[in-house]
Design a protein around this motif. Structure first.
Motif, mmCIF file in Angstrom:
data_model
loop_
_atom_site.group_PDB
_atom_site.id
_atom_site.type_symbol
_atom_site.label_atom_id
_atom_site.label_comp_id
_atom_site.label_asym_id
_atom_site.label_seq_id
_atom_site.Cartn_x
_atom_site.Cartn_y
_atom_site.Cartn_z
ATOM 1 N N HIS A 82 7.227 -0.413 -11.994
ATOM 2 C CA HIS A 82 7.128 -1.259 -10.809
ATOM 3 C C HIS A 82 5.658 -1.545 -10.543
ATOM 4 O O HIS A 82 4.840 -0.630 -10.496
ATOM 5 N N SER A 83 5.336 -2.819 -10.384
ATOM 6 C CA SER A 83 3.973 -3.210 -10.056
ATOM 7 C C SER A 83 3.990 -4.537 -9.315
ATOM 8 O O SER A 83 4.780 -5.421 -9.642
ATOM 9 N N LEU A 84 3.114 -4.660 -8.348
ATOM 10 C CA LEU A 84 2.941 -5.927 -7.646
ATOM 11 C C LEU A 84 1.682 -6.645 -8.128
ATOM 12 O O LEU A 84 1.322 -7.690 -7.597
ATOM 13 N N PRO A 100 10.623 -5.150 -12.988
ATOM 14 C CA PRO A 100 11.423 -5.936 -12.058
ATOM 15 C C PRO A 100 10.559 -6.911 -11.272
ATOM 16 O O PRO A 100 9.434 -6.597 -10.887
ATOM 17 N N LYS A 101 11.100 -8.098 -11.057
ATOM 18 C CA LYS A 101 10.380 -9.136 -10.308
ATOM 19 C C LYS A 101 10.673 -8.994 -8.828
ATOM 20 O O LYS A 101 11.743 -8.557 -8.419
ATOM 21 N N VAL A 102 9.723 -9.377 -8.004
ATOM 22 C CA VAL A 102 9.883 -9.369 -6.559
ATOM 23 C C VAL A 102 10.692 -10.603 -6.183
ATOM 24 O O VAL A 102 10.389 -11.706 -6.647
ATOM 25 N N VAL A 103 11.700 -10.397 -5.372
ATOM 26 C CA VAL A 103 12.523 -11.536 -4.931
ATOM 27 C C VAL A 103 12.295 -11.853 -3.476
ATOM 28 O O VAL A 103 11.846 -11.085 -2.724
#
Length: 103
Positions: A82-84, A100-103
């Motif tokens: 997980h990373s932003l 995973p992508k941020v939605v």
């Protein structure tokens, strides 16, 4: 198993004058016991190196990815990271992590 202070862990992730010694210790006993907040201290130390001009920001991102690869035992397949940070996420995907992508 040996206890590792963050000052001894950092040279395993960022090339320093003490890296050879730290790698030697890790080769002798690869099971590192660390404090719960050692990763926070390492992150702080890496970003201090960026602020001091001793390390480029791109290299700091590689250090964070190297830590994830070490956690994954060098095999990122089937592992989730997980990373932003878009650049770090892209690099992680290139290494085989599922990000995973941020939605």
């Amino acid at each position: 198993m040996r206890f590792w202070d963050s000052s001894a862990v950092a040279p395993l992730l960022v090339e320093q004058a003490t890296t050879a010694a730290a790698r030697g210790w890790a080769d002798e006993d690869p099971d590192l016991a660390i404090w719960t907040l050692t990763p926070v201290e390492i992150c702080s130390a890496v970003h201090r190196l960026v602020r001091d001009g001793a390390l480029e920001l791109a290299q700091a991102r590689q250090v964070e990815l190297a830590a994830a690869l070490a956690w994954a035992g060098g095999n990122a397949a089937w592992r989730i990271l997980h990373s932003l940070d878009a650049r770090l996420a892209a690099a992680a995907e290139r290494e085989g992590f599922s990000v995973p992508k941020v939605v």
